[in-house]
Scaffold this motif. Structure first.
Motif, short mmCIF file in Angstrom:
data_model
loop_
_atom_site.label_atom_id
_atom_site.label_comp_id
_atom_site.label_asym_id
_atom_site.label_seq_id
_atom_site.Cartn_x
_atom_site.Cartn_y
_atom_site.Cartn_z
N ASP A 194 3.25 -24.69 -19.48
CA ASP A 194 3.32 -24.73 -20.94
C ASP A 194 2.95 -23.39 -21.59
N THR A 195 2.37 -22.48 -20.81
CA THR A 195 2.03 -21.16 -21.33
C THR A 195 3.31 -20.35 -21.51
N GLU A 196 3.50 -19.83 -22.70
CA GLU A 196 4.66 -18.99 -22.98
C GLU A 196 4.33 -17.56 -22.54
N LEU A 197 4.58 -17.30 -21.26
CA LEU A 197 4.20 -16.02 -20.65
C LEU A 197 4.81 -14.82 -21.35
N PHE A 198 6.05 -14.94 -21.79
CA PHE A 198 6.79 -13.77 -22.26
C PHE A 198 6.95 -13.69 -23.77
N LYS A 199 6.34 -14.62 -24.50
CA LYS A 199 6.43 -14.60 -25.96
C LYS A 199 5.64 -13.40 -26.48
N VAL A 200 6.31 -12.57 -27.27
CA VAL A 200 5.66 -11.40 -27.84
C VAL A 200 4.82 -11.85 -29.04
N GLN A 201 3.55 -11.51 -29.00
CA GLN A 201 2.61 -11.88 -30.05
C GLN A 201 2.65 -10.84 -31.18
N LYS A 202 1.91 -11.10 -32.24
CA LYS A 202 1.93 -10.20 -33.41
C LYS A 202 1.49 -8.78 -33.07
N ASN A 203 0.66 -8.64 -32.05
CA ASN A 203 0.20 -7.29 -31.67
C ASN A 203 1.18 -6.60 -30.72
N GLY A 204 2.33 -7.24 -30.46
CA GLY A 204 3.35 -6.65 -29.60
C GLY A 204 3.16 -6.90 -28.12
N LYS A 205 2.12 -7.64 -27.77
CA LYS A 205 1.81 -7.92 -26.36
C LYS A 205 2.13 -9.37 -26.04
N SER A 206 2.20 -9.67 -24.74
CA SER A 206 2.46 -11.03 -24.29
C SER A 206 1.38 -11.47 -23.31
N ILE A 207 1.37 -12.76 -23.01
CA ILE A 207 0.42 -13.29 -22.03
C ILE A 207 0.69 -12.66 -20.66
N SER A 208 1.96 -12.49 -20.30
CA SER A 208 2.27 -11.86 -19.01
C SER A 208 1.76 -10.42 -18.99
N TRP A 209 1.90 -9.71 -20.09
CA TRP A 209 1.37 -8.35 -20.17
C TRP A 209 -0.13 -8.34 -19.92
N ALA A 210 -0.86 -9.28 -20.56
CA ALA A 210 -2.31 -9.34 -20.40
C ALA A 210 -2.69 -9.62 -18.95
N ALA A 211 -1.99 -10.56 -18.32
CA ALA A 211 -2.28 -10.89 -16.92
C ALA A 211 -2.02 -9.70 -16.01
#
Length: 152
Positions: free
Chosen positions: A111-128
């Motif tokens: 259910d985690t949207e790994l590739f959704k770009v957030q307001k800061n321009g980053k994604s969950i996959s980027w953070a991981a």
């Protein structure tokens, strides 16, 4: 794209791949965790504190991107170069492991949207992957320190 495979591979690498980070940290001698080798500005204890601070900032973003957009705050380097007790050393490793497992659970959750770009321009996959990269860099330093000190 095989998203399940990507999640699986990121999780495996976060655990440390062929050299799991938690095992490495647990093997590191508490008695040598505060030693600063000539030419360096950090000990194993300082590296662990730095790794944990960065991982925590990125984990907070992964859990709540809207309220934790500052994913790369100023680097935290602990001022004390050694833990006060073995219990403090072990507790820091336990907390690192708990937070790492939380990161992995987020990545593994379909259910985690790994590739959704957030307001800061980053994604969950980027953070991981940033946790993976940052931790890997410093774990390499820790491994080198350990070799120089005769831990391995």
């Amino acid at each position: 794209m095989n998203e399940h495979l990507v999640r699986q591979q990121i999780s495996e690498l976060l655990e440390g791949g062929f050299a799991p980070n938690v095992i490495l940290l647990r093997e590191f001698s508490y008695d040598k965790s505060g030693v600063i080798l000539n030419g360096l500005h950090f000990s194993a204890w300082i590296l662990l504190g730095h790794i944990r601070a960065r991982q925590k900032a990125l984990l907070n973003f992964m859990k709540d991107p809207a309220h934790h957009a500052n994913v790369w705050p100023d680097a935290h380097w602990p001022e004390n170069h050694q833990p006060q007790t073995r219990k403090e050393w072990d507790a820091a490793i336990d907390e690192y492991e708990t937070e790492l497992l939380e990161v992995i659970q987020i990545v593994d959750n379909p259910d985690t949207e790994l590739f959704k770009v957030q307001k800061n321009g980053k994604s969950i996959s980027w953070a991981a992957m940033t946790i993976l990269h940052h931790t890997g860099y410093h774990i390499g330093q820790l491994k080198t320190i350990g070799r120089q000190l005769g831990v391995w």
